[in-house]
Design a protein around this motif. Sequence first.
Motif, PDB file in Angstrom:
ATOM      1  N   PRO A  14      -8.174   3.615   4.294  1.00  0.00           N
ATOM      2  CA  PRO A  14      -8.286   3.829   5.741  1.00  0.00           C
ATOM      3  C   PRO A  14      -8.979   2.648   6.408  1.00  0.00           C
ATOM      4  CG  PRO A  14      -8.837   5.830   4.560  1.00  0.00           C
ATOM      5  CD  PRO A  14      -8.682   4.764   3.516  1.00  0.00           C
ATOM      6  N   GLY A  15      -8.422   2.260   7.543  1.00  0.00           N
ATOM      7  CA  GLY A  15      -8.940   1.097   8.249  1.00  0.00           C
ATOM      8  C   GLY A  15      -8.282  -0.204   7.849  1.00  0.00           C
ATOM      9  N   GLY A  16      -7.497  -0.170   6.793  1.00  0.00           N
ATOM     10  CA  GLY A  16      -6.837  -1.367   6.300  1.00  0.00           C
ATOM     11  C   GLY A  16      -5.558  -1.696   7.042  1.00  0.00           C
ATOM     12  N   SER A  17      -4.873  -2.736   6.559  1.00  0.00           N
ATOM     13  CA  SER A  17      -3.666  -3.234   7.210  1.00  0.00           C
ATOM     14  C   SER A  17      -2.543  -3.436   6.197  1.00  0.00           C
ATOM     15  CB  SER A  17      -3.943  -4.569   7.902  1.00  0.00           C
ATOM     16  OG  SER A  17      -4.918  -4.435   8.908  1.00  0.00           O
ATOM     17  N   GLN A  39       8.618   9.189   7.918  1.00  0.00           N
ATOM     18  CA  GLN A  39       8.721  10.608   7.595  1.00  0.00           C
ATOM     19  C   GLN A  39       7.679  10.942   6.545  1.00  0.00           C
ATOM     20  OE1 GLN A  39      12.635  12.041   6.519  1.00  0.00           O
ATOM     21  NE2 GLN A  39      12.076  14.118   7.127  1.00  0.00           N
ATOM     22  N   ALA A  40       6.753  11.800   6.940  1.00  0.00           N
ATOM     23  CA  ALA A  40       5.727  12.271   6.020  1.00  0.00           C
ATOM     24  C   ALA A  40       6.235  13.514   5.296  1.00  0.00           C
ATOM     25  CB  ALA A  40       4.454  12.587   6.794  1.00  0.00           C
ATOM     26  N   PRO A  41       5.684  13.818   4.130  1.00  0.00           N
ATOM     27  CA  PRO A  41       6.120  14.999   3.384  1.00  0.00           C
ATOM     28  C   PRO A  41       6.008  16.263   4.232  1.00  0.00           C
ATOM     29  CG  PRO A  41       4.732  13.633   2.021  1.00  0.00           C
ATOM     30  CD  PRO A  41       4.676  13.047   3.401  1.00  0.00           C
ATOM     31  N   GLU A  89      -3.212   9.807   8.250  1.00  0.00           N
ATOM     32  CA  GLU A  89      -2.033  10.429   8.855  1.00  0.00           C
ATOM     33  C   GLU A  89      -0.875   9.453   9.047  1.00  0.00           C
ATOM     34  OE1 GLU A  89      -5.200  10.530   9.972  1.00  0.00           O
ATOM     35  OE2 GLU A  89      -5.283  10.443  12.180  1.00  0.00           O
ATOM     36  N   ASP A  90      -1.077   8.177   8.760  1.00  0.00           N
ATOM     37  CA  ASP A  90       0.019   7.205   8.776  1.00  0.00           C
ATOM     38  C   ASP A  90       0.796   7.221   7.463  1.00  0.00           C
ATOM     39  OD1 ASP A  90      -2.185   4.976  10.490  1.00  0.00           O
ATOM     40  OD2 ASP A  90      -0.544   6.119  11.378  1.00  0.00           O
ATOM     41  N   THR A  91       0.311   7.969   6.489  1.00  0.00           N
ATOM     42  CA  THR A  91       1.001   8.066   5.205  1.00  0.00           C
ATOM     43  C   THR A  91       2.390   8.654   5.393  1.00  0.00           C
ATOM     44  OG1 THR A  91      -1.049   8.300   3.951  1.00  0.00           O
ATOM     45  CG2 THR A  91       0.964   9.155   2.937  1.00  0.00           C
ATOM     46  N   ALA A  92       3.405   7.933   4.912  1.00  0.00           N
ATOM     47  CA  ALA A  92       4.797   8.353   5.105  1.00  0.00           C
ATOM     48  C   ALA A  92       5.706   7.357   4.401  1.00  0.00           C
ATOM     49  CB  ALA A  92       5.143   8.410   6.584  1.00  0.00           C
ATOM     50  N   VAL A  93       6.982   7.710   4.348  1.00  0.00           N
ATOM     51  CA  VAL A  93       8.009   6.737   4.013  1.00  0.00           C
ATOM     52  C   VAL A  93       8.469   6.105   5.327  1.00  0.00           C
ATOM     53  CG1 VAL A  93      10.277   6.337   2.999  1.00  0.00           C
ATOM     54  CG2 VAL A  93       8.738   8.056   2.004  1.00  0.00           C
ATOM     55  N   TYR A  94       8.458   4.782   5.367  1.00  0.00           N
ATOM     56  CA  TYR A  94       8.823   4.058   6.577  1.00  0.00           C
ATOM     57  C   TYR A  94      10.225   3.469   6.404  1.00  0.00           C
ATOM     58  CZ  TYR A  94       4.163   4.445   8.518  1.00  0.00           C
ATOM     59  OH  TYR A  94       3.000   4.939   9.061  1.00  0.00           O
ATOM     60  N   TYR A  95      11.033   3.667   7.429  1.00  0.00           N
ATOM     61  CA  TYR A  95      12.416   3.206   7.429  1.00  0.00           C
ATOM     62  C   TYR A  95      12.656   2.279   8.618  1.00  0.00           C
ATOM     63  CZ  TYR A  95      13.158   7.380   4.515  1.00  0.00           C
ATOM     64  OH  TYR A  95      13.079   8.343   3.540  1.00  0.00           O
ATOM     65  N   CYS A  96      13.485   1.274   8.413  1.00  0.00           N
ATOM     66  CA  CYS A  96      13.975   0.520   9.555  1.00  0.00           C
ATOM     67  C   CYS A  96      15.453   0.851   9.757  1.00  0.00           C
ATOM     68  CB  CYS A  96      13.779  -0.980   9.388  1.00  0.00           C
ATOM     69  SG  CYS A  96      14.729  -1.765   8.082  1.00  0.00           S
ATOM     70  N   ALA A  97      15.901   0.660  10.978  1.00  0.00           N
ATOM     71  CA  ALA A  97      17.281   0.964  11.334  1.00  0.00           C
ATOM     72  C   ALA A  97      17.697   0.053  12.479  1.00  0.00           C
ATOM     73  CB  ALA A  97      17.419   2.428  11.747  1.00  0.00           C
ATOM     74  N   HIS A 121       7.349   3.172   0.852  1.00  0.00           N
ATOM     75  CA  HIS A 121       6.267   4.140   0.909  1.00  0.00           C
ATOM     76  C   HIS A 121       4.969   3.482   1.361  1.00  0.00           C
ATOM     77  CE1 HIS A 121       8.156   7.607  -1.257  1.00  0.00           C
ATOM     78  NE2 HIS A 121       8.987   6.648  -1.588  1.00  0.00           N
ATOM     79  N   VAL A 122       4.279   4.150   2.265  1.00  0.00           N
ATOM     80  CA  VAL A 122       2.950   3.727   2.705  1.00  0.00           C
ATOM     81  C   VAL A 122       1.998   4.894   2.474  1.00  0.00           C
ATOM     82  CG1 VAL A 122       1.520   3.071   4.663  1.00  0.00           C
ATOM     83  CG2 VAL A 122       3.812   2.081   4.398  1.00  0.00           C
ATOM     84  N   THR A 123       0.943   4.635   1.714  1.00  0.00           N
ATOM     85  CA  THR A 123      -0.070   5.657   1.451  1.00  0.00           C
ATOM     86  C   THR A 123      -1.415   5.122   1.911  1.00  0.00           C
ATOM     87  OG1 THR A 123       1.157   6.488  -0.465  1.00  0.00           O
ATOM     88  CG2 THR A 123      -1.166   7.110  -0.286  1.00  0.00           C
ATOM     89  N   VAL A 124      -2.057   5.871   2.776  1.00  0.00           N
ATOM     90  CA  VAL A 124      -3.376   5.490   3.277  1.00  0.00           C
ATOM     91  C   VAL A 124      -4.385   6.496   2.723  1.00  0.00           C
ATOM     92  CG1 VAL A 124      -4.780   4.974   5.289  1.00  0.00           C
ATOM     93  CG2 VAL A 124      -2.297   4.610   5.364  1.00  0.00           C
ATOM     94  N   SER A 125      -5.191   6.014   1.811  1.00  0.00           N
ATOM     95  CA  SER A 125      -6.111   6.922   1.126  1.00  0.00           C
ATOM     96  C   SER A 125      -7.253   6.129   0.534  1.00  0.00           C
ATOM     97  CB  SER A 125      -5.367   7.677   0.017  1.00  0.00           C
ATOM     98  OG  SER A 125      -6.269   8.477  -0.735  1.00  0.00           O
ATOM     99  N   SER A 126      -8.420   6.789   0.476  1.00  0.00           N
ATOM    100  CA  SER A 126      -9.576   6.158  -0.176  1.00  0.00           C
ATOM    101  C   SER A 126      -9.657   6.577  -1.631  1.00  0.00           C
ATOM    102  CB  SER A 126     -10.853   6.527   0.571  1.00  0.00           C
ATOM    103  OG  SER A 126     -10.976   7.930   0.670  1.00  0.00           O
TER     104      SER A 126
END
Length: 126
Positions: A14-17, A39-41, A89-97, A121-126
């Motif tokens: 969290p807080g990262g980039s 899209q998050a689970p 809450e930014d944790t999700a699979v990110y898609y471009c279109a 996949h993007v996972t934001v977690s400590s």
Amino acid sequence: QVQLVESGGGLVQPGGSLTLSCTASTGTLELYTVGWFRQAPGKEREGVSCISNSLGSAYYADSVKGRFTISRDNAKNTAYLQMNSLKPEDTAVYYCAVVRVPSVGSLIPSDWYNFWGQGTHVTVSS
């Protein structure tokens, strides 16, 4: 036909980039408006941002405004999503279109887009 490949996902605190990339392996990206979705689970797909092909006008969901920046480098056939101050809450699979539209004035609905990447996949977690 446009084939899109996303990259750059991973685990971040969290807080990262993170910076996501969306590269068109076939087709010419500069002809298209590029959108990023996630899209998050257990949740519906959410529009995050889009950038027009002509003026490079950018639009963001309220949930990411001020933290995420979309950009494109047509010479590299690539679009980017710079994500700062990441939250769990930014944790999700990110898609471009991509979609070809005459003008862009706001986020474009997902069902307008013609071609999609496979997601990263993007996972934001400590």
